[in-house]
Design an enzyme around this catalytic site. Sequence first.
Site, PDB file in Angstrom:
ATOM      1  N   GLY A  68      38.564  16.143 -11.565  1.00  0.00           N
ATOM      2  CA  GLY A  68      37.623  15.261 -10.871  1.00  0.00           C
ATOM      3  C   GLY A  68      36.549  16.065 -10.162  1.00  0.00           C
ATOM      4  N   GLY A  69      35.899  15.448  -9.171  1.00  0.00           N
ATOM      5  CA  GLY A  69      34.849  16.167  -8.468  1.00  0.00           C
ATOM      6  C   GLY A  69      34.031  15.281  -7.550  1.00  0.00           C
ATOM      7  CB  SER A 101      39.224  11.398 -10.363  1.00  0.00           C
ATOM      8  OG  SER A 101      38.746  10.742  -9.225  1.00  0.00           O
ATOM      9  CB  CYS A 124      39.137   6.088 -11.149  1.00  0.00           C
ATOM     10  SG  CYS A 124      39.051   6.708 -12.834  1.00  0.00           S
ATOM     11  N   PRO A 126      38.902   6.974  -5.157  1.00  0.00           N
ATOM     12  CG  PRO A 126      37.088   6.167  -3.933  1.00  0.00           C
ATOM     13  CD  PRO A 126      38.016   5.799  -5.039  1.00  0.00           C
ATOM     14  CE  LYS A 142      28.513  -0.780   1.995  1.00  0.00           C
ATOM     15  NZ  LYS A 142      27.732  -0.492   3.221  1.00  0.00           N
TER      16      LYS A 142
END
Length: 433
Positions: A68-69, A101, A124, A126, A142
């Site tokens: 991911g990143g 992710s 995925c 965050p 949100k």
Amino acid sequence: MKKTLTLILLTIFLFTITLTTSSYSKNVLIVKIDGIINIATEELINEAVNLATTSNFEAIVILIDTPGGMMDSTFKIVNTIENSKIPVIGYVYPVGGKAWSAGTIILMSCHIAAMSPGSVIGSCQPVSFNPLGGSEPINDTKIINALTTYLIERARMHSRNETAARSFVEKNLNLGAEDALRNGVVELIASSIDELLKAVNGVQVHTISGDVKLNTENAQIVSFTPGLRVNILKIICEPTIAYLLLLLGLYALIFGFATPGYGGEAVGAILIVLGLIGLGLLSVNILSLILIGLGAILLVAELVTPGFGIIGSGGIFCIIIGTLLLMSGPMLVTSEWLTTFYTMGVSIAAVLGGFMLFAAYKVLKARRAKPVIGVMIGDEAVAIDDIGPGSYGFVRYHGEYWKAKANQNVKKGQKVLIKDKDGPILVVEPLKE
């Protein structure tokens, strides 16, 4: 003459055939995403797409193997892919690789999505870092709703499973290659790049410039070599290196202000800028910067005050806490990677801080030490040579040999009194007993 003319015409014909064949040769550009997705990855994909477009490549294959990143970089990469006139094939590779992710989001945005056997996609949701509780999934509706809708739209654009896209974010769903193919998340499974290009041959995809039918069978594979700019970014964007640059720059800045004239201020400023670029801090938490700045001020104060330990320790504490808060925004990485990174970050800060305090102690010790020259004057030494008025010889002082001169005759082995020091030369006279 006829033979010469025939040879010339034959050469021109063969040259024309070569040009024609070359102009219609099929090239596929291979670009690799591995490691953390960041600014360097963003520039890498941008350069690759530009090259493929100007050179009229048949397709671009992005080999994905990443945990991911950064979220901003991921969105910019997706935007580059979706605005590419050249079809982009996302391929989770090598066998057993992963596109977690941010890697999954990039894969879902490609015109064709493929996986190698044993590879995995998903996770995925965050994450952010809480200094008190470690890495934590972000549950802010949100952010979650925005990212879920974003990924669903990518799935809808390419007729892929929208339910799986939702679950990737909301439930951290993970899928192996077989399950992803069965559930309509990817289009195919391939064990190698050659197998992939053979499988997608003849497939029609829709790009920003319209429908394109792929002609990739037996295509020439061209591996993309990034430019110097991307290579430099790749080095400084490595999270540990970027963090190290930031801390080294901070300490260099402190030493520069404490001991001006050696260029420490300039070196420190440059390293800090490189570190901030590497960490992708386009917008930074103000409180974090205040804490780090306060820590730097306390360390400078440690260098110039007679006390030792408490002020410097407070400075190190401020820097560590400020660092923990510095990257508290959402990231599309696994929680395990983020925890490891912050653990390494705090360890590096503590080690460098310890060196800083040790160096500060040595500086203060040197500053408070009694001047050597002042101690020498009035002390005794022993003449090693005969020294006459206006001539030079050597004397032994505390086991060291010093060049000396005298206004009176001094005999070898005689004790002398150090009266003055003229640069590196001692001024002595016979000791009166």
